[in-house]
Design a protein around this motif. Structure first.
Motif, short mmCIF file in Angstrom:
data_model
loop_
_atom_site.label_atom_id
_atom_site.label_comp_id
_atom_site.label_asym_id
_atom_site.label_seq_id
_atom_site.Cartn_x
_atom_site.Cartn_y
_atom_site.Cartn_z
N PRO A 1 0.68 -1.77 -0.36
CA PRO A 1 -0.21 0.23 0.34
C PRO A 1 0.97 0.95 -0.01
N ALA A 2 2.02 1.06 0.54
CA ALA A 2 2.59 2.71 0.54
C ALA A 2 3.90 2.91 -0.50
N VAL A 3 4.21 2.25 -0.93
CA VAL A 3 4.81 1.63 -2.76
C VAL A 3 3.64 2.38 -3.70
N ARG A 4 1.69 1.33 -3.37
CA ARG A 4 1.49 1.35 -4.19
C ARG A 4 0.70 3.57 -4.42
N ALA A 5 1.02 4.12 -3.07
CA ALA A 5 0.24 5.42 -2.96
C ALA A 5 1.70 6.17 -3.34
#
Length: 108
Positions: free
Chosen positions: A11-15
């Motif tokens: 999720p952090a990388v996606r964001a």
């Protein structure tokens, strides 16, 4: 064929990728821990200066070709107005509250 941003595993990388591609500096900054660090081609850089120059003022864009390490390592076709397009690798350190404390990039 690139991986859709919404399908990236972490999720952090996606964001992070979404914020870069949207040129959204406030969303990008919100993803980073206080004191976050980064390196480019093995050399530590000033995160604010580097991201201004290599991402935001030069309209950076990430097309993700593949991911590994649970989504925290990416192979990317990165382009900006300064350098054009190049194959790059990106690795991310994400802390326990889901924010990025370090990222490393460089030519792949």
């Amino acid at each position: 064929m690139s991986i859709q941003v919404t399908r990236l595993s972490d999720p952090a990388v996606r964001a992070f990728v979404a914020a870069v591609n949207a040129h959204d500096r406030s969303a990008f900054d919100a993803l980073l821990t206080p004191g976050a660090t980064m390196s480019d081609d093995g050399s530590d850089r000033d995160l604010g200066d580097w991201t201004d120059r290599e991402i935001f003022s030069s309209r950076g864009h990430m097309d993700v070709d593949s991911e590994s390490a649970g989504g925290r390592s990416l192979l990317v076709r990165y382009r900006n107005d300064t350098w054009g397009e190049m194959k790059t690798r990106w690795t991310f350190t994400v802390d326990e509250d889901g924010r990025i404390s370090r990222f490393e990039t460089g030519q792949a």
